[in-house]
Design a protein around this motif. Structure first.
Motif, PDB file in Angstrom:
ATOM      1  N   LEU A 202       0.677  -1.309   0.041  1.00 46.59           N
ATOM      2  CA  LEU A 202       0.065   0.003  -0.064  1.00 46.59           C
ATOM      3  C   LEU A 202       0.679   1.411   0.003  1.00 46.59           C
ATOM      4  O   LEU A 202       0.359   2.424  -0.185  1.00 46.59           O
ATOM      5  CB  LEU A 202      -0.997  -0.014   1.094  1.00 46.59           C
ATOM      6  CG  LEU A 202      -1.832  -1.137   1.226  1.00 46.59           C
ATOM      7  CD1 LEU A 202      -2.832  -1.005   2.424  1.00 46.59           C
ATOM      8  CD2 LEU A 202      -2.855  -1.008  -0.102  1.00 46.59           C
ATOM      9  N   LYS A 203       2.112   1.081   0.268  1.00 48.82           N
ATOM     10  CA  LYS A 203       3.094   2.281  -0.014  1.00 48.82           C
ATOM     11  C   LYS A 203       3.698   2.224  -1.243  1.00 48.82           C
ATOM     12  O   LYS A 203       4.720   2.983  -1.549  1.00 48.82           O
ATOM     13  CB  LYS A 203       4.051   2.037   1.232  1.00 48.82           C
ATOM     14  CG  LYS A 203       3.339   2.257   2.504  1.00 48.82           C
ATOM     15  CD  LYS A 203       4.676   2.408   3.509  1.00 48.82           C
ATOM     16  CE  LYS A 203       3.885   2.550   4.937  1.00 48.82           C
ATOM     17  NZ  LYS A 203       5.016   2.547   6.311  1.00 48.82           N
ATOM     18  N   GLN A 234      -8.477   6.192  -2.377  1.00 47.02           N
ATOM     19  CA  GLN A 234      -8.155   7.484  -2.792  1.00 47.02           C
ATOM     20  C   GLN A 234      -6.740   7.615  -2.943  1.00 47.02           C
ATOM     21  O   GLN A 234      -6.096   8.230  -3.936  1.00 47.02           O
ATOM     22  CB  GLN A 234      -8.605   8.458  -1.754  1.00 47.02           C
ATOM     23  CG  GLN A 234     -10.126   8.879  -1.682  1.00 47.02           C
ATOM     24  CD  GLN A 234     -10.436   9.564  -0.183  1.00 47.02           C
ATOM     25  OE1 GLN A 234      -9.707   9.900   0.490  1.00 47.02           O
ATOM     26  NE2 GLN A 234     -11.799   9.934  -0.323  1.00 47.02           N
ATOM     27  N   LYS A 235      -5.946   7.187  -1.913  1.00 50.27           N
ATOM     28  CA  LYS A 235      -4.364   6.956  -2.161  1.00 50.27           C
ATOM     29  C   LYS A 235      -3.982   6.110  -3.520  1.00 50.27           C
ATOM     30  O   LYS A 235      -3.150   6.685  -4.185  1.00 50.27           O
ATOM     31  CB  LYS A 235      -3.881   6.510  -0.812  1.00 50.27           C
ATOM     32  CG  LYS A 235      -4.091   7.447   0.458  1.00 50.27           C
ATOM     33  CD  LYS A 235      -3.355   6.693   1.513  1.00 50.27           C
ATOM     34  CE  LYS A 235      -3.303   7.524   2.698  1.00 50.27           C
ATOM     35  NZ  LYS A 235      -2.886   6.786   3.884  1.00 50.27           N
ATOM     36  N   LEU A 240      -2.224   6.690  -9.716  1.00 49.41           N
ATOM     37  CA  LEU A 240      -2.311   6.308 -11.087  1.00 49.41           C
ATOM     38  C   LEU A 240      -1.865   7.461 -12.118  1.00 49.41           C
ATOM     39  O   LEU A 240      -2.089   8.610 -11.721  1.00 49.41           O
ATOM     40  CB  LEU A 240      -3.567   5.916 -11.432  1.00 49.41           C
ATOM     41  CG  LEU A 240      -4.177   4.730 -10.882  1.00 49.41           C
ATOM     42  CD1 LEU A 240      -5.768   4.600 -11.128  1.00 49.41           C
ATOM     43  CD2 LEU A 240      -3.456   3.349 -11.267  1.00 49.41           C
ATOM     44  N   ARG A 241      -1.384   7.166 -13.187  1.00 46.71           N
ATOM     45  CA  ARG A 241      -1.167   8.469 -14.279  1.00 46.71           C
ATOM     46  C   ARG A 241      -2.706   8.567 -14.888  1.00 46.71           C
ATOM     47  O   ARG A 241      -3.338   7.694 -14.827  1.00 46.71           O
ATOM     48  CB  ARG A 241      -0.082   8.069 -15.205  1.00 46.71           C
ATOM     49  CG  ARG A 241      -0.330   6.732 -15.989  1.00 46.71           C
ATOM     50  CD  ARG A 241       0.786   6.480 -16.949  1.00 46.71           C
ATOM     51  NE  ARG A 241       2.181   6.512 -16.113  1.00 46.71           N
ATOM     52  CZ  ARG A 241       3.305   6.396 -16.707  1.00 46.71           C
ATOM     53  NH1 ARG A 241       3.533   6.276 -18.009  1.00 46.71           N
ATOM     54  NH2 ARG A 241       4.217   6.475 -15.995  1.00 46.71           N
ATOM     55  N   LYS A 242      -2.828   9.653 -15.662  1.00 44.77           N
ATOM     56  CA  LYS A 242      -4.119   9.927 -16.125  1.00 44.77           C
ATOM     57  C   LYS A 242      -4.463   8.715 -17.226  1.00 44.77           C
ATOM     58  O   LYS A 242      -3.710   8.354 -17.886  1.00 44.77           O
ATOM     59  CB  LYS A 242      -3.978  11.257 -17.109  1.00 44.77           C
ATOM     60  CG  LYS A 242      -5.357  11.587 -17.695  1.00 44.77           C
ATOM     61  CD  LYS A 242      -4.877  12.902 -18.525  1.00 44.77           C
ATOM     62  CE  LYS A 242      -6.428  13.471 -19.193  1.00 44.77           C
ATOM     63  NZ  LYS A 242      -6.199  14.580 -20.164  1.00 44.77           N
ATOM     64  N   GLY A 243      -5.753   8.377 -17.105  1.00 48.60           N
ATOM     65  CA  GLY A 243      -6.351   7.231 -17.898  1.00 48.60           C
ATOM     66  C   GLY A 243      -6.007   5.713 -17.038  1.00 48.60           C
ATOM     67  O   GLY A 243      -6.423   4.864 -17.741  1.00 48.60           O
ATOM     68  N   GLY A 244      -5.369   5.647 -15.869  1.00 48.46           N
ATOM     69  CA  GLY A 244      -4.994   4.501 -15.364  1.00 48.46           C
ATOM     70  C   GLY A 244      -6.350   3.901 -14.654  1.00 48.46           C
ATOM     71  O   GLY A 244      -7.213   4.488 -14.365  1.00 48.46           O
ATOM     72  N   MET A 275     -14.759   1.140  -2.544  1.00 46.24           N
ATOM     73  CA  MET A 275     -14.286   1.767  -3.810  1.00 46.24           C
ATOM     74  C   MET A 275     -15.426   2.570  -4.771  1.00 46.24           C
ATOM     75  O   MET A 275     -14.999   3.426  -5.366  1.00 46.24           O
ATOM     76  CB  MET A 275     -14.003   0.273  -4.703  1.00 46.24           C
ATOM     77  CG  MET A 275     -12.863  -0.636  -4.295  1.00 46.24           C
ATOM     78  SD  MET A 275     -12.793  -1.907  -5.360  1.00 46.24           S
ATOM     79  CE  MET A 275     -12.011  -1.066  -6.730  1.00 46.24           C
ATOM     80  N   HIS A 276     -16.678   2.042  -4.393  1.00 48.44           N
ATOM     81  CA  HIS A 276     -17.783   3.138  -5.074  1.00 48.44           C
ATOM     82  C   HIS A 276     -17.686   4.276  -4.751  1.00 48.44           C
ATOM     83  O   HIS A 276     -17.960   5.271  -5.310  1.00 48.44           O
ATOM     84  CB  HIS A 276     -19.017   2.319  -4.786  1.00 48.44           C
ATOM     85  CG  HIS A 276     -20.142   2.916  -5.605  1.00 48.44           C
ATOM     86  ND1 HIS A 276     -20.996   3.506  -4.871  1.00 48.44           N
ATOM     87  CD2 HIS A 276     -20.565   2.987  -6.902  1.00 48.44           C
ATOM     88  CE1 HIS A 276     -21.854   3.842  -5.820  1.00 48.44           C
ATOM     89  NE2 HIS A 276     -21.818   3.481  -7.178  1.00 48.44           N
TER      90      HIS A 276
END
Length: 332
Positions: A202-203, A234-235, A240-244, A275-276
């Motif tokens: 998670l890190k 959220q973390k 993620l990069r854009k679109g990930g 997640m939702h």
């Protein structure tokens, strides 16, 4: 010794669940015993069972039994984080797992990796994981909960440009992967495309973010509690990069935890709700269970239009195209 009884492997892959434990029910990956309950002791080698009582099904599936004579344990030990077992299923077994090697973790015996000597596809959720790269932007994929490398192996073979960064908390799991699952050979084969880290998944982070993340994080037979917290998602979304996108093994009722209060279906639902709250309508679910009482699911984040599905299918090998049609919007 389990004379006259049959072991059943079920699972949370495209075909139901998998665990190793005595039970009357078909249990995430499970090897279970049907019949009169007895203390369960895994054999150190294969044993012949009474031929008159051996299970000989007409047509076998992953829910059908594997005779104890066809299953051999080749490693068994405990670490700070896991109870580790490596099992070999005989190539002569009348079962879809014939010739496979299985990595079991935790007391219930959930299967965390599977490999076959002569084929790459596993007919499990690892194959679903391998469908993710075509719908990602360019960039590396992170695997949180690397195990012995089942998902990584398949994706490296399918996508020549893909780079994978995997995190595993228990160094012994990676060591077992290298010794019994061909992970060392895989690392030598792809030195510039496969990177493995020991530590808290998670890190996990890399420069410029991940194009995609696979999450397969279980402890003591249950999804880790952090995955039921929206803050965790959220973390991960920020990494993620854009679109990930993120694809997650969320388990289900077939997953058996050491703590009976961690009901697999309940934990799955709590995880999906978390997640939702973060991804809203951009959350999809794929159910892998063959039975209503033994569901097991994969979740996926990001937009998914009809046109996206068509392009996704075209980018996949024929053996994986069918999974695209199995996704549906999460209804809450």
């Amino acid at each position: 010794m389990l004379q006259g009884q049959r072991l059943v492997i079920s699972h949370p892959f495209p075909l139901t669940c998998h665990t190793f434990k005595p039970s009357h029910s078909l249990p995430h990956f499970s090897l279970k015993i049907l019949g009169k309950p007895k203390p369960f002791h895994l054999p150190l080698a294969s044993h012949k069972s009474d031929q008159a009582h051996r299970y000989k099904p007409q047509t076998t599936t992953q829910d059908d039994g594997i005779p104890t004579a066809d299953v051999k344990i080749i490693a068994k030990f405990k670490t700070r984080h896991n109870y580790i077992r490596v099992l070999q299923v005989s190539r002569k077994a009348d079962h879809p797992f014939a010739g496979s090697r299985l990595l079991l973790l935790d007391s219930p015996g959930n299967i965390h990796s599977i490999s076959f000597l002569f084929k790459s596809l596993t007919n499990t959720y690892f194959d679903v994981f391998a469908t993710l790269p075509p719908i990602l932007p360019p960039g590396p994929v992170g695997i949180l909960g690397f195990g012995a490398g089942s998902a990584a192996r398949l994706m490296l073979e399918l996508y020549p440009e893909l780079r994978i960064h995997g995190w595993e908390l228990d160094p012994s799991v990676v060591a077992v992967g290298r010794e019994y699952f061909g992970l060392e050979k895989l690392e030598k084969q792809y030195p510039d495309r496969l990177y493995i880290y020991i530590g808290n998944a998670l890190k996990a982070s890399i420069r410029n973010g991940f194009a995609g993340i696979l999450v397969d994080l279980f402890s003591k037979g249950s999804l880790i509690p952090e995955l039921q917290d929206p803050t965790t998602w959220q973390k991960l979304r920020k990494s993620l990069r854009k679109g990930g996108r993120i694809m997650v093994n969320v388990g289900g009722s077939c997953v058996e935890a050491e703590d009976g209060r961690r009901n697999g279906k309940m934990v799955m639902e709590e995880t999906l709700k978390a997640m939702h709250r973060v991804f809203g309508d951009e959350l999809f679910i794929l159910n892998l269970g063959n039975r209503k009482d033994e569901d097991s699911s994969i979740a996926l984040t990001g937009k998914l239009a009809v046109s996206d599905l068509d392009a996704w299918k075209k980018a996949l090998p024929r053996s994986l195209k069918g999974y695209v049609d199995m996704w549906s919007a999460y209804q809450g």
